[in-house]
Write a protein that holds these residues in place. Structure first.
Motif, PDB file in Angstrom:
ATOM      1  N   PHE A 152     -47.630 -38.069  30.610  1.00  0.00           N
ATOM      2  CA  PHE A 152     -47.999 -36.728  31.063  1.00  0.00           C
ATOM      3  C   PHE A 152     -46.770 -35.821  31.169  1.00  0.00           C
ATOM      4  N   LEU A 153     -45.655 -36.372  31.615  1.00  0.00           N
ATOM      5  CA  LEU A 153     -44.429 -35.581  31.687  1.00  0.00           C
ATOM      6  C   LEU A 153     -43.958 -35.169  30.289  1.00  0.00           C
ATOM      7  N   GLN A 154     -44.077 -36.093  29.341  1.00  0.00           N
ATOM      8  CA  GLN A 154     -43.732 -35.750  27.959  1.00  0.00           C
ATOM      9  C   GLN A 154     -44.680 -34.691  27.421  1.00  0.00           C
ATOM     10  N   GLN A 155     -45.959 -34.795  27.781  1.00  0.00           N
ATOM     11  CA  GLN A 155     -46.941 -33.797  27.381  1.00  0.00           C
ATOM     12  C   GLN A 155     -46.564 -32.416  27.931  1.00  0.00           C
ATOM     13  N   ALA A 156     -45.894 -32.415  29.074  1.00  0.00           N
ATOM     14  CA  ALA A 156     -45.452 -31.165  29.706  1.00  0.00           C
ATOM     15  C   ALA A 156     -44.073 -30.725  29.197  1.00  0.00           C
ATOM     16  N   ASN A 157     -43.639 -31.295  28.073  1.00  0.00           N
ATOM     17  CA  ASN A 157     -42.368 -30.934  27.434  1.00  0.00           C
ATOM     18  C   ASN A 157     -41.156 -31.229  28.309  1.00  0.00           C
ATOM     19  N   LEU A 158     -41.253 -32.298  29.091  1.00  0.00           N
ATOM     20  CA  LEU A 158     -40.117 -32.768  29.881  1.00  0.00           C
ATOM     21  C   LEU A 158     -39.551 -34.030  29.243  1.00  0.00           C
ATOM     22  N   ASP A 159     -38.243 -34.215  29.387  1.00  0.00           N
ATOM     23  CA  ASP A 159     -37.545 -35.342  28.749  1.00  0.00           C
ATOM     24  C   ASP A 159     -37.696 -36.582  29.637  1.00  0.00           C
TER      25      ASP A 159
ATOM     26  N   ALA B 161     -46.909 -44.736  22.799  1.00  0.00           N
ATOM     27  CA  ALA B 161     -47.141 -46.058  23.393  1.00  0.00           C
ATOM     28  C   ALA B 161     -48.451 -46.119  24.160  1.00  0.00           C
ATOM     29  N   ILE B 162     -48.807 -45.052  24.861  1.00  0.00           N
ATOM     30  CA  ILE B 162     -50.000 -45.108  25.700  1.00  0.00           C
ATOM     31  C   ILE B 162     -51.261 -45.345  24.875  1.00  0.00           C
ATOM     32  N   TYR B 163     -51.344 -44.739  23.692  1.00  0.00           N
ATOM     33  CA  TYR B 163     -52.523 -44.929  22.852  1.00  0.00           C
ATOM     34  C   TYR B 163     -52.574 -46.361  22.319  1.00  0.00           C
ATOM     35  N   ARG B 164     -51.423 -46.897  21.968  1.00  0.00           N
ATOM     36  CA  ARG B 164     -51.363 -48.281  21.482  1.00  0.00           C
ATOM     37  C   ARG B 164     -51.761 -49.256  22.583  1.00  0.00           C
ATOM     38  N   CYS B 165     -51.303 -48.982  23.807  1.00  0.00           N
ATOM     39  CA  CYS B 165     -51.623 -49.867  24.932  1.00  0.00           C
ATOM     40  C   CYS B 165     -53.118 -49.858  25.226  1.00  0.00           C
ATOM     41  N   ILE B 166     -53.713 -48.668  25.244  1.00  0.00           N
ATOM     42  CA  ILE B 166     -55.153 -48.586  25.526  1.00  0.00           C
ATOM     43  C   ILE B 166     -55.946 -49.287  24.427  1.00  0.00           C
ATOM     44  N   LYS B 167     -55.604 -49.002  23.185  1.00  0.00           N
ATOM     45  CA  LYS B 167     -56.332 -49.598  22.068  1.00  0.00           C
ATOM     46  C   LYS B 167     -56.192 -51.117  22.062  1.00  0.00           C
TER      47      LYS B 167
ATOM     48  N   VAL C  51     -60.956 -39.186  29.446  1.00  0.00           N
ATOM     49  CA  VAL C  51     -60.211 -38.796  30.642  1.00  0.00           C
ATOM     50  C   VAL C  51     -58.787 -38.403  30.268  1.00  0.00           C
ATOM     51  N   LEU C  52     -58.166 -39.200  29.412  1.00  0.00           N
ATOM     52  CA  LEU C  52     -56.800 -38.911  28.978  1.00  0.00           C
ATOM     53  C   LEU C  52     -56.727 -37.552  28.287  1.00  0.00           C
ATOM     54  N   ALA C  53     -57.677 -37.270  27.396  1.00  0.00           N
ATOM     55  CA  ALA C  53     -57.680 -35.995  26.673  1.00  0.00           C
ATOM     56  C   ALA C  53     -57.866 -34.818  27.632  1.00  0.00           C
ATOM     57  N   ASP C  54     -58.714 -35.001  28.651  1.00  0.00           N
ATOM     58  CA  ASP C  54     -58.934 -33.927  29.635  1.00  0.00           C
ATOM     59  C   ASP C  54     -57.660 -33.634  30.424  1.00  0.00           C
ATOM     60  N   PHE C  55     -56.965 -34.698  30.846  1.00  0.00           N
ATOM     61  CA  PHE C  55     -55.698 -34.501  31.572  1.00  0.00           C
ATOM     62  C   PHE C  55     -54.670 -33.801  30.688  1.00  0.00           C
ATOM     63  N   GLU C  56     -54.612 -34.173  29.430  1.00  0.00           N
ATOM     64  CA  GLU C  56     -53.651 -33.549  28.512  1.00  0.00           C
ATOM     65  C   GLU C  56     -53.932 -32.050  28.364  1.00  0.00           C
ATOM     66  N   LYS C  57     -55.213 -31.680  28.305  1.00  0.00           N
ATOM     67  CA  LYS C  57     -55.572 -30.261  28.219  1.00  0.00           C
ATOM     68  C   LYS C  57     -55.126 -29.499  29.471  1.00  0.00           C
ATOM     69  N   GLN C  58     -55.327 -30.126  30.629  1.00  0.00           N
ATOM     70  CA  GLN C  58     -54.899 -29.491  31.878  1.00  0.00           C
ATOM     71  C   GLN C  58     -53.377 -29.299  31.906  1.00  0.00           C
ATOM     72  N   ILE C  59     -52.659 -30.271  31.374  1.00  0.00           N
ATOM     73  CA  ILE C  59     -51.191 -30.173  31.347  1.00  0.00           C
ATOM     74  C   ILE C  59     -50.747 -29.074  30.388  1.00  0.00           C
ATOM     75  N   ASN C  60     -51.414 -28.969  29.251  1.00  0.00           N
ATOM     76  CA  ASN C  60     -51.074 -27.899  28.296  1.00  0.00           C
ATOM     77  C   ASN C  60     -51.262 -26.526  28.943  1.00  0.00           C
ATOM     78  N   ALA C  61     -52.323 -26.390  29.732  1.00  0.00           N
ATOM     79  CA  ALA C  61     -52.564 -25.124  30.421  1.00  0.00           C
ATOM     80  C   ALA C  61     -51.492 -24.880  31.481  1.00  0.00           C
ATOM     81  N   LEU C  62     -51.069 -25.944  32.145  1.00  0.00           N
ATOM     82  CA  LEU C  62     -50.022 -25.824  33.162  1.00  0.00           C
ATOM     83  C   LEU C  62     -48.715 -25.327  32.556  1.00  0.00           C
ATOM     84  N   CYS C  63     -48.392 -25.816  31.373  1.00  0.00           N
ATOM     85  CA  CYS C  63     -47.136 -25.431  30.717  1.00  0.00           C
ATOM     86  C   CYS C  63     -47.076 -23.931  30.430  1.00  0.00           C
ATOM     87  N   ILE C  64     -48.231 -23.349  30.172  1.00  0.00           N
ATOM     88  CA  ILE C  64     -48.274 -21.927  29.851  1.00  0.00           C
ATOM     89  C   ILE C  64     -47.932 -21.077  31.071  1.00  0.00           C
ATOM     90  N   VAL C  65     -48.411 -21.504  32.243  1.00  0.00           N
ATOM     91  CA  VAL C  65     -48.241 -20.675  33.444  1.00  0.00           C
ATOM     92  C   VAL C  65     -47.009 -21.050  34.270  1.00  0.00           C
TER      93      VAL C  65
END
Length: 273
Positions: A119-126, A25-31, A48-62
């Motif tokens: 962002f929460l979904q990106q962090a594998n949270l329901d 939904a977020i991509y559709r809303c922005i577009k 900015v969105l892509a940068d935040f997503e990368k930071q979240i992916n790194a967070l999930c690892i640690v």
């Protein structure tokens, strides 16, 4: 601690194949923002969105523990990235814009909820967006019976549990969860009303047409389109839309007002001829 029942939207009309190929939904809303403002450059927002997503992916690892990951992400969203509701006099349509919220870190409860949920979904949270007595929130399920509710403007969170006798609980409003298409519709509807309140009728008309692409010949969207077409000096098309609403919703409380508008349009049309 709060107890809740849940009412999830059943979008059975959406084909499974459509779900598979529909962006989040977020991509559709922005577009969508480029539809009513073709000059708008969305590159910065997507970067900015892509940068935040990368930071979240790194967070999930640690941070493998889901509860700890939730706390860390909420702290990052509100204290590190500094997302918040605006305390400044900013036009409502800007606060309802995801590109503005991403780049300025300030937005409405809806845009903040859309971002936080993503962002929460990106962090594998329901996570999903929620509506409770008209208030927008973010819901995070930690199990079938318990989880968290987050107020998107402040980040305040509360833990909930669904009791075994939830179906029998009296006086408890169900928490409505909204997903994908419903989030997109909510975003478009709120932008429509913000544009109308600021007399940006052309922008609002674009929102109505995008909503009608999703939900078809809805009489209330036809009513709103009729109002906007009248503001944009298209009286014949405006009359047709308003008449459609009258025919489809004869018991609506505002029907007399709409009928009066139709009569005025017809009188003006006769005068011009």
């Amino acid at each position: 601690m709060t107890t809740f029942g849940f009412d999830e939207h059943d979008d059975s009309y959406i084909d499974d194949a459509y779900d598979d190929f529909t962006p989040a939904a977020i991509y559709r809303c922005i577009k969508a923002e480029s539809k009513w403002d073709p000059q708008l450059d969305l590159t910065a927002a997507f970067d900015v969105l892509a940068d935040f997503e990368k930071q979240i992916n790194a967070l999930c690892i640690v941070v493998p523990d889901s509860h700890e990951r939730l706390d860390k992400l909420l702290d990052t969203f509100y204290s590190t990235w500094l997302f918040s509701a605006s305390s400044l006099k900013v036009p409502e349509h800007k606060l309802n814009s995801l590109s503005y919220t991403l780049t300025m870190r300030s937005g409405s409860p809806t845009t903040l909820a859309i971002l936080l949920c993503h962002f929460l979904q990106q962090a594998n949270l329901d996570a999903s967006m929620s509506l409770n007595q008209g208030d927008i929130g973010v819901h995070i399920a930690m199990s079938d019976e318990e989880g968290y509710l987050v107020e998107p403007s402040s980040g305040q969170q509360s833990w909930y549990i669904i009791p075994e006798n939830a179906d029998e609980a009296e006086g408890q409003e169900p928490l409505e969860l909204i997903f994908d298409d419903e989030v997109y519709k909510l975003f478009l509807a709120q932008q429509k009303w913000s544009f109308i309140s600021e007399n940006k009728f052309g922008h609002a008309l674009t929102c109505v047409e995008m909503l009608m692409e999703l939900i078809g010949d809805d009489p209330y969207e036809r009513r709103d389109r009729g109002y906007l077409l009248n503001q944009l000096d298209c009286p014949k098309m405006a009359r047709d839309d308003l008449q459609f609403f009258v025919d489809e919703c004869p018991d609506d409380p505002a029907i007399e007002i709409i009928q009066h508008q139709i009569e005025e349009l017809e009188d003006n049309n006769k005068t011009h001829h």
